[in-house]
Write a protein that holds these residues in place. Structure first.
Motif, PDB file in Angstrom:
ATOM      1  N   GLU A 192      40.212 136.071  54.672  1.00  0.00           N
ATOM      2  CA  GLU A 192      39.799 135.121  55.149  1.00  0.00           C
ATOM      3  C   GLU A 192      38.913 134.351  54.475  1.00  0.00           C
ATOM      4  O   GLU A 192      39.194 132.930  54.480  1.00  0.00           O
ATOM      5  N   LEU A 193      38.140 134.929  53.626  1.00  0.00           N
ATOM      6  CA  LEU A 193      37.358 133.946  52.429  1.00  0.00           C
ATOM      7  C   LEU A 193      38.321 133.110  51.354  1.00  0.00           C
ATOM      8  O   LEU A 193      38.053 131.993  51.251  1.00  0.00           O
ATOM      9  N   LYS A 194      39.532 133.658  51.090  1.00  0.00           N
ATOM     10  CA  LYS A 194      40.461 132.978  50.435  1.00  0.00           C
ATOM     11  C   LYS A 194      41.099 131.711  51.156  1.00  0.00           C
ATOM     12  O   LYS A 194      41.321 130.635  50.631  1.00  0.00           O
ATOM     13  N   GLU A 195      41.269 131.957  52.513  1.00  0.00           N
ATOM     14  CA  GLU A 195      41.864 131.096  53.081  1.00  0.00           C
ATOM     15  C   GLU A 195      40.928 129.882  53.435  1.00  0.00           C
ATOM     16  O   GLU A 195      41.431 128.747  53.411  1.00  0.00           O
ATOM     17  N   ILE A 196      39.694 130.233  53.612  1.00  0.00           N
ATOM     18  CA  ILE A 196      38.862 129.089  53.792  1.00  0.00           C
ATOM     19  C   ILE A 196      38.464 128.280  52.476  1.00  0.00           C
ATOM     20  O   ILE A 196      38.244 127.229  52.508  1.00  0.00           O
ATOM     21  N   GLY A 197      38.492 129.324  51.255  1.00  0.00           N
ATOM     22  CA  GLY A 197      38.393 128.470  50.165  1.00  0.00           C
ATOM     23  C   GLY A 197      39.495 127.520  49.918  1.00  0.00           C
ATOM     24  O   GLY A 197      39.203 126.253  49.392  1.00  0.00           O
ATOM     25  N   ASP A 198      40.770 127.957  50.260  1.00  0.00           N
ATOM     26  CA  ASP A 198      41.948 126.895  50.162  1.00  0.00           C
ATOM     27  C   ASP A 198      41.826 125.700  51.090  1.00  0.00           C
ATOM     28  O   ASP A 198      42.252 124.699  50.532  1.00  0.00           O
ATOM     29  N   ARG A 199      41.199 126.013  52.138  1.00  0.00           N
ATOM     30  CA  ARG A 199      41.326 125.018  53.176  1.00  0.00           C
ATOM     31  C   ARG A 199      40.129 124.012  52.711  1.00  0.00           C
ATOM     32  O   ARG A 199      39.961 122.842  52.634  1.00  0.00           O
ATOM     33  N   ILE A 200      38.917 124.727  52.058  1.00  0.00           N
ATOM     34  CA  ILE A 200      37.659 123.545  51.508  1.00  0.00           C
ATOM     35  C   ILE A 200      38.366 122.792  50.449  1.00  0.00           C
ATOM     36  O   ILE A 200      38.147 121.418  50.378  1.00  0.00           O
ATOM     37  N   ARG A 201      38.983 123.483  49.698  1.00  0.00           N
ATOM     38  CA  ARG A 201      39.884 122.694  48.425  1.00  0.00           C
ATOM     39  C   ARG A 201      40.828 121.866  48.886  1.00  0.00           C
ATOM     40  O   ARG A 201      40.934 120.535  48.426  1.00  0.00           O
ATOM     41  N   ARG A 202      41.494 121.907  50.141  1.00  0.00           N
ATOM     42  CA  ARG A 202      42.422 121.047  50.512  1.00  0.00           C
ATOM     43  C   ARG A 202      41.639 120.011  51.266  1.00  0.00           C
ATOM     44  O   ARG A 202      41.776 118.863  51.001  1.00  0.00           O
ATOM     45  N   LEU A 203      40.672 120.048  51.985  1.00  0.00           N
ATOM     46  CA  LEU A 203      39.967 119.184  52.413  1.00  0.00           C
ATOM     47  C   LEU A 203      39.149 118.246  51.482  1.00  0.00           C
ATOM     48  O   LEU A 203      38.984 117.101  51.720  1.00  0.00           O
TER      49      LEU A 203
END
Length: 341
Positions: A192-203
């Motif tokens: 989940e932390l990886k997914e959020i990290g990816d989401r933050i980078r995308r945003l």
């Protein structure tokens, strides 16, 4: 010098005369000496032949052991010689121990071993063999009861250890389940932390793209993206904190409990093994030598009796011969003295 030589010669003659006198006395009293000695020998032979032959009946026991020697040999010897088994032997065989075999049952400890030899010297060899066989059975039964008690104690300890092992194994399974759940939780949180990290980078990438654009809703879009970024970063920080301070801490605690449990379990398994090995070392009391009757009687020893009686008789009658000769000489001197007066 000449006087001394004369005195020595006189003493030598005196000694020679005394020796001749001794020989003369023995010659004059040879009938008494020889006859008396022969009579003693004949009587000894007659008595020895008339006495009933005494046989040695014996048996040897090897005292068993548990975690200790079942019974000290000295203690067993005392019990045998003090008659502690006599009543039970009488009831088992119908033979009156205090009557026929009173104080005849002997026991000895063979040094530096756990062997005890029990024996009876008796003219009634059949009855003696029955008595020793019954005594062997009683001692074996007595020692078997002692072994059963010690064996029950060890088996009870084994069962207690087994119960502890089962309890620890159940606890170990529960801890292992907690560890597995915690590890799965960590994997899920890391994912989940990886997914959020990816989401933050995308945003962040989208934010930069909007910042470079010149659209009318640019400000509103940036505000919305910034709000989402703040929420995601806050949630990411909470996940980091949960991983570092929560999940890892719980996992470390579970692993510590697991290791302590495992060490206790291994210790109990070793203890159980030791107790089982101890149980295997238990050794029953055994009959090393069955009840045996000697082939030849141990008494009377006819030859030895005749020899000792002959020697004793010879000395006695030689002494009697000299005494009678001395008494005769004294009487003759007394008669001569009366005649001179």
């Amino acid at each position: 010098m000449s006087g001394q030589a004369t005195e020595i010669q006189a003493n030598a003659d005196s000694d020679e005369i005394e020796l001749i006198d001794y020989i003369n006395v023995l010659c004059r009293r040879k009938t008494l000496v020889l006859g008396g000695t022969i009579l003693c020998v004949v009587l000894a032979a007659a008595v020895s032949f008339l006495l009933p032959p005494v046989y040695r009946v014996d048996t040897v026991l090897h005292i068993g052991k548990t975690s200790r020697v079942i019974e000290k040999p000295a203690n067993l010897l005392a019990k045998i010689e003090n008659g502690l088994y006599d009543g039970a032997v009488r009831d088992k065989t119908g033979i009156d121990i205090p009557g026929e075999f009173h104080r005849k049952i002997k026991a000895e400890h063979l040094k530096n071993t756990s062997l005890v030899r029990i024996y009876i010297d008796s003219a009634h060899k059949v009855e003696a063999a029955k008595v020793l066989a019954a005594m062997d059975d009683l001692i074996l039964a007595d020692h078997m009861r002692m072994i059963d008690v010690d064996e029950a104690v060890v088996k009870s300890r084994i069962r207690a250890v087994e119960e502890e092992i089962v309890s620890l194994e159940k606890e170990k399974a529960r801890i292992q389940k907690d560890i597995d759940l915690t590890r799965r939780d960590r994997v899920a949180s890391e994912k989940e932390l990886k997914e959020i990290g990816d989401r933050i980078r995308r945003l962040q990438k989208e934010e930069r793209k909007i910042s470079r654009s010149s659209g009318k809703d640019k400000t509103l879009l940036l505000l919305l993206l910034n709000s989402e970024l703040q929420y995601d970063r806050l949630y990411s920080n909470r996940l980091h904190d949960r991983l570092d301070r929560g999940i890892e801490k719980d996992l470390l605690e579970f692993m510590t409990r697991f290791n302590v449990n495992n060490n206790s379990l291994n210790s109990l398994v070793r203890k159980k093994t030791e107790l089982e090995l101890q149980l295997k070392t238990f050794r029953k009391t055994k009959i090393i030598k069955d009840v045996t009757v000697s082939e030849n009687p141990v008494s009377p020893k006819i030859r030895l009796n005749i020899l000792l009686t002959g020697i004793a008789g010879l000395f006695f009658f030689v002494f009697l011969a000299f005494f009678l000769e001395y008494f005769k000489s004294a009487k003759e001197r007394e008669n001569l003295a009366h005649m001179g007066n």
